[in-house]
Design a protein around this motif. Sequence first.
Motif, PDB file in Angstrom:
ATOM      1  N   ASP A 143       4.584   5.058 -12.413  1.00  0.00           N
ATOM      2  CA  ASP A 143       3.349   4.894 -11.638  1.00  0.00           C
ATOM      3  C   ASP A 143       2.795   3.477 -11.821  1.00  0.00           C
ATOM      4  N   THR A 144       2.736   3.042 -13.094  1.00  0.00           N
ATOM      5  CA  THR A 144       2.132   1.743 -13.404  1.00  0.00           C
ATOM      6  C   THR A 144       2.879   0.613 -12.707  1.00  0.00           C
ATOM      7  N   THR A 145       4.205   0.609 -12.823  1.00  0.00           N
ATOM      8  CA  THR A 145       4.980  -0.476 -12.200  1.00  0.00           C
ATOM      9  C   THR A 145       4.906  -0.397 -10.674  1.00  0.00           C
ATOM     10  N   LEU A 146       4.841   0.827 -10.147  1.00  0.00           N
ATOM     11  CA  LEU A 146       4.712   0.992  -8.693  1.00  0.00           C
ATOM     12  C   LEU A 146       3.360   0.457  -8.205  1.00  0.00           C
ATOM     13  N   PHE A 147       2.263   0.836  -8.897  1.00  0.00           N
ATOM     14  CA  PHE A 147       0.934   0.352  -8.510  1.00  0.00           C
ATOM     15  C   PHE A 147       0.874  -1.178  -8.564  1.00  0.00           C
ATOM     16  N   LEU A 148       1.429  -1.763  -9.640  1.00  0.00           N
ATOM     17  CA  LEU A 148       1.416  -3.221  -9.776  1.00  0.00           C
ATOM     18  C   LEU A 148       2.188  -3.884  -8.641  1.00  0.00           C
ATOM     19  N   SER A 149       3.318  -3.284  -8.268  1.00  0.00           N
ATOM     20  CA  SER A 149       4.140  -3.839  -7.187  1.00  0.00           C
ATOM     21  C   SER A 149       3.444  -3.698  -5.844  1.00  0.00           C
ATOM     22  N   GLN A 150       2.791  -2.551  -5.633  1.00  0.00           N
ATOM     23  CA  GLN A 150       2.049  -2.350  -4.379  1.00  0.00           C
ATOM     24  C   GLN A 150       0.879  -3.325  -4.278  1.00  0.00           C
ATOM     25  N   LEU A 151       0.210  -3.559  -5.405  1.00  0.00           N
ATOM     26  CA  LEU A 151      -0.899  -4.522  -5.429  1.00  0.00           C
ATOM     27  C   LEU A 151      -0.397  -5.916  -5.041  1.00  0.00           C
ATOM     28  N   ALA A 152       0.733  -6.315  -5.629  1.00  0.00           N
ATOM     29  CA  ALA A 152       1.311  -7.628  -5.298  1.00  0.00           C
ATOM     30  C   ALA A 152       1.689  -7.701  -3.833  1.00  0.00           C
ATOM     31  N   GLN A 153       2.304  -6.631  -3.325  1.00  0.00           N
ATOM     32  CA  GLN A 153       2.724  -6.643  -1.926  1.00  0.00           C
ATOM     33  C   GLN A 153       1.525  -6.737  -0.995  1.00  0.00           C
ATOM     34  N   ALA A 154       0.457  -5.997  -1.298  1.00  0.00           N
ATOM     35  CA  ALA A 154      -0.736  -6.042  -0.443  1.00  0.00           C
ATOM     36  C   ALA A 154      -1.310  -7.461  -0.398  1.00  0.00           C
ATOM     37  N   CYS A 155      -1.312  -8.136  -1.538  1.00  0.00           N
ATOM     38  CA  CYS A 155      -1.860  -9.503  -1.600  1.00  0.00           C
ATOM     39  C   CYS A 155      -0.976 -10.483  -0.825  1.00  0.00           C
ATOM     40  N   VAL A 156       0.334 -10.358  -0.976  1.00  0.00           N
ATOM     41  CA  VAL A 156       1.253 -11.244  -0.253  1.00  0.00           C
ATOM     42  C   VAL A 156       1.128 -11.006   1.245  1.00  0.00           C
ATOM     43  N   GLU A 157       1.093  -9.738   1.649  1.00  0.00           N
ATOM     44  CA  GLU A 157       0.976  -9.417   3.078  1.00  0.00           C
ATOM     45  C   GLU A 157      -0.294 -10.017   3.675  1.00  0.00           C
ATOM     46  N   ARG A 238       0.266 -21.642  -2.968  1.00  0.00           N
ATOM     47  CA  ARG A 238      -1.035 -22.136  -3.439  1.00  0.00           C
ATOM     48  C   ARG A 238      -2.085 -21.028  -3.404  1.00  0.00           C
ATOM     49  N   ILE A 239      -2.104 -20.265  -2.323  1.00  0.00           N
ATOM     50  CA  ILE A 239      -3.077 -19.168  -2.213  1.00  0.00           C
ATOM     51  C   ILE A 239      -2.885 -18.167  -3.347  1.00  0.00           C
ATOM     52  N   LEU A 240      -1.649 -17.892  -3.687  1.00  0.00           N
ATOM     53  CA  LEU A 240      -1.364 -16.845  -4.673  1.00  0.00           C
ATOM     54  C   LEU A 240      -1.521 -17.311  -6.119  1.00  0.00           C
ATOM     55  N   GLN A 241      -1.100 -18.538  -6.427  1.00  0.00           N
ATOM     56  CA  GLN A 241      -0.996 -18.869  -7.851  1.00  0.00           C
ATOM     57  C   GLN A 241      -1.937 -19.962  -8.355  1.00  0.00           C
ATOM     58  N   ASP A 242      -2.573 -20.739  -7.480  1.00  0.00           N
ATOM     59  CA  ASP A 242      -3.492 -21.754  -7.993  1.00  0.00           C
ATOM     60  C   ASP A 242      -4.633 -21.088  -8.749  1.00  0.00           C
ATOM     61  N   ARG A 243      -4.974 -21.620  -9.909  1.00  0.00           N
ATOM     62  CA  ARG A 243      -6.093 -21.080 -10.691  1.00  0.00           C
ATOM     63  C   ARG A 243      -7.408 -21.656 -10.159  1.00  0.00           C
ATOM     64  N   THR A 244      -8.349 -20.790  -9.929  1.00  0.00           N
ATOM     65  CA  THR A 244      -9.685 -21.201  -9.503  1.00  0.00           C
ATOM     66  C   THR A 244     -10.685 -20.565 -10.464  1.00  0.00           C
TER      67      THR A 244
END
Length: 991
Positions: A143-157, A238-244
């Motif tokens: 569940d944990t790895t799936l949720f983390l992957s879904q979170l990443a995918q939603a952000c990339v999309e 840049r959107i994904l990894q730059d620290r702000t």
Amino acid sequence: MILKDAGTAEEPFFDRKLRELAPLDKKQAAAFLLEFVESADEKTCKAASALKKNKKAAAFLSSVLDLSPYLRNALLRLPAIIDPLFDRPLDVRLQELMQEIARVTEVENATETSIMTALRQKKLEGHLLIALGDLSGQSDTKDTTLFLSQLAQACVEAAVRFLLRDAHNAGKLKLPDVQHPDKNCGWIILAMGKFGAFELNYSSDIDLIVFIDEQSPAITDPYECVETFSRLTRRLVRILQDRTADGYVFRTDLRLRPDPGSTPLAIPVGAALNYYEGRGQNWERAAMIKARPVAGDIEAGKQVLAELAPYVWRKYLDYAAIADVHSIKRQIHAHKGHGEVAVRGHNVKLGRGGIREIEFFVQTQQLIAGGRFPQLRGSSTVAMLGALQGLGWINAEARDTLAQKYGFLRDVEHRIQMIADEQTHILPEDDENFRRVAYMMGYRDTDTFTEDFRKTLKTVETHYAALFEQAQDLAGEAGNLVFTGDVDDPDTLETLANFGFERPSDICRVIRTWHFGRYRATQSAESRERLTELTPVLLKAFGATSRADEALMRFDEMIKGLPAGIQLFSLLQSNPRLLDLLVLIMGAAPRLADIITRKPHIFDGMLDPAIFADVPTRAYLAERLTSFLGPSKVYEDVLDRLRIFAAEHRFLIGIRLLTGAIDGARAGKAFSDLADLVIDSALHAVIDEFKIKHGEIGGGRIAILGMGKLGSRELTAGSDIDLILLYDHDVDADESDGAKPLASSQYYMRLTQRLIAALSAPTAEGVLYEVDFRLRPSGNKGPVATHIDSFRKYQRTEAWTWEHMALSRARPVAGDPAFFTEIEKDISEILALPRDSSKIAKDVAEMRAMVEAEKPPRDDWDLKLVPGGIIDLEFIAQFAVLTGNVNGPVIAQSTAEVLGKISPALAEPATVDTLIEAANLYTGVTQLIRLCLNGDVRREDFPPGLVEQLCRSCDLPDLQRLESQLQDSAKSVRKIFDGIMGEARKRSRQV
């Protein structure tokens, strides 16, 4: 370990059964909870009143706040994040959050800045919720790895949709459907690795490969499409990894694309297919097993993977693929089975018995048989263990045990990362953070956790070895091995060739030399008998190395230098682990092989299987040094024992590094701790001996400053050591009180000279350390011993910028501990003196230019001198210290640790991350090269075994990727160096 709650699907998160976690400190946990409730109350959050009613939830949350500094800091700032969990289940809230992320691009007048802010805030919320689900026991590993992957995918999309619309509005693309910008857009985003397999870890990077469908109707200018999509990809990163101020979304890595050193960030599909079919390597085939389209043109992405299927899933293995499988097996044997495993400091991902061993085996078997068995074409590690069992490749016990242990190890990995949201896989060595991991796993004590963790590693390692034994035997059966007479036996030559030797006739000649007793080690009949029995095992072991002939010839040189062989041959015959280790040394580490050849007794230290279970901390080494010196009081005997001890433990630390038991940073600390202890013992032996003739100085105190890499605790196996001897005494003490009195200055000068001789004089037992005292005030022109007052005055009024830079790495390493405190205070005050940043920047830049002109790098592997290499990193750290841009103490800190403390005023967090990543990369590579090779060796002289070890330590598939990463890091570091120095001078001119 994790049991799912049997509650109803609609039951709110905090009403379900929550795992009881023990806090580190009950009072502290209660205080943190009170602070959280006050923060929630102030922000009118539901959690404030809900926690007062729900004691179970309050107890759970108080432990979480105490155990995880990362979660605590976030929750205290944003208490409203947990409000929804009081009235709905976690998975429902997470699905709502995914929908909210999808809508961030729908906001009218959305900008890149607003998107970056929104994604960071939503990702942080998701991160916290997923952690609570994991720690509470309501989510299992899957569940944990799936949720983390879904979170990443939603952000990339979301980021991809925004960028596509932006490109459409700018006229760069002509999207067929602006409401659904992904559709037929031609921009293909593939998730790789754990992201592709829905197996992301808690603080994971995400690996992406970006392709372009040149036939897409959205592309208006086919000649510009590579530039257009590469620019979009750069903006995506840049959107994904730059620290702000809001942190970052996901660190993003694009280096898995074909030939990353010379290809654009976005590659046309046709060019990619040509690459994979013509030049693709087997590790790239393995990587494609986990690939899946996650954003952009999903349908085009599926089509690309379908076209790549024949490349990935071959019906028959070719010889190159078989050789690569052998190479994978070599990597396994390189660190398998060397005694007990240290739990603290163990790499849960890459270490023995770790996550990678299970994943590696599964992927290897998929490569071998996935072409014939479609059941083996999945991306989930646990599901593929089931598929392997279904095909009879492993039994049900292996499947169930490895699946359970995989989950356990992934849970440990997540908790390591929950401490500070760092992409690390190494169990903490310090007590407090080690307890954090154990308690977050649900344990009440560290001993039980340690025992369970070690049992897990052993179980994985045992199954791992058995799995490869059950796998298809690609090497074939051993044939004849006949070495009598003067003529080569044809069948023996064939057998040697099958083993992996390229010059079988030369190997026959070498072995006949052994059997004919032409070396001292093989003169006795018993010795030759042992070696004859051992020969088939030796040949098979050496044959499995990259260049079997070279490794065996090195072993031959070792035998040639032995005074006798019976003991070693008997040891190797009875201890296969030692044989594996010896083969590794001969194949990868000529420098260690030379040490064994000159001093075979040094290999005796390997007989203690516990050396791999013990992290070589200062306390560990101090205990063994005390025991080894014993009651010895005779001056020369003490020094000889120190030389023996130092040589043996440098070797043993090196072996731990070579086998992956410790990493480069830990090795640097261990080499430095060893040097501290030995120098301190040598100093006291010299003082005791000196007193016999010359007595003592009233109130006399001595402290030795370690400078350079000793000062920063980054020594390598072959480092010289830079020292300064400081002394103090009573004001009225003019001379010593011995039979042959000396004036105080002469006393300490002569004592220092005796110390230099004790440390660096060559003896039958070798040299302790090559020492350099040139960093003292006035360099070679000044006295070798320096009074503390002179040191203070010089450093405050006369020292050059470069001397203050050197002082930023100074620390007391030997002598009077009470004196240490004064000296550390002096150093801190001197480093904190106000300085003109512009002048310091000018001095640093000029010094770097001078080094570059006078000592150009030999090649790109000269990591110290190469532009953007170690010197640039050290100079950046030293500049930050001297200009007051470091938060916290710097004494006894490595370059990477100092870089990690740089204030945002000097460098943005993303820039600091780049510097730390480069420092860690350089440290890992440099430590291994210095351990394995003598002197300044060029890349073409690297033994193949060393190349494999370097790739393994950096977790990269081949040398090309490692060289590409080194070059990328060097370019980034040089750019940052130039930027920091240039900006400092520019700001000063403006003032």
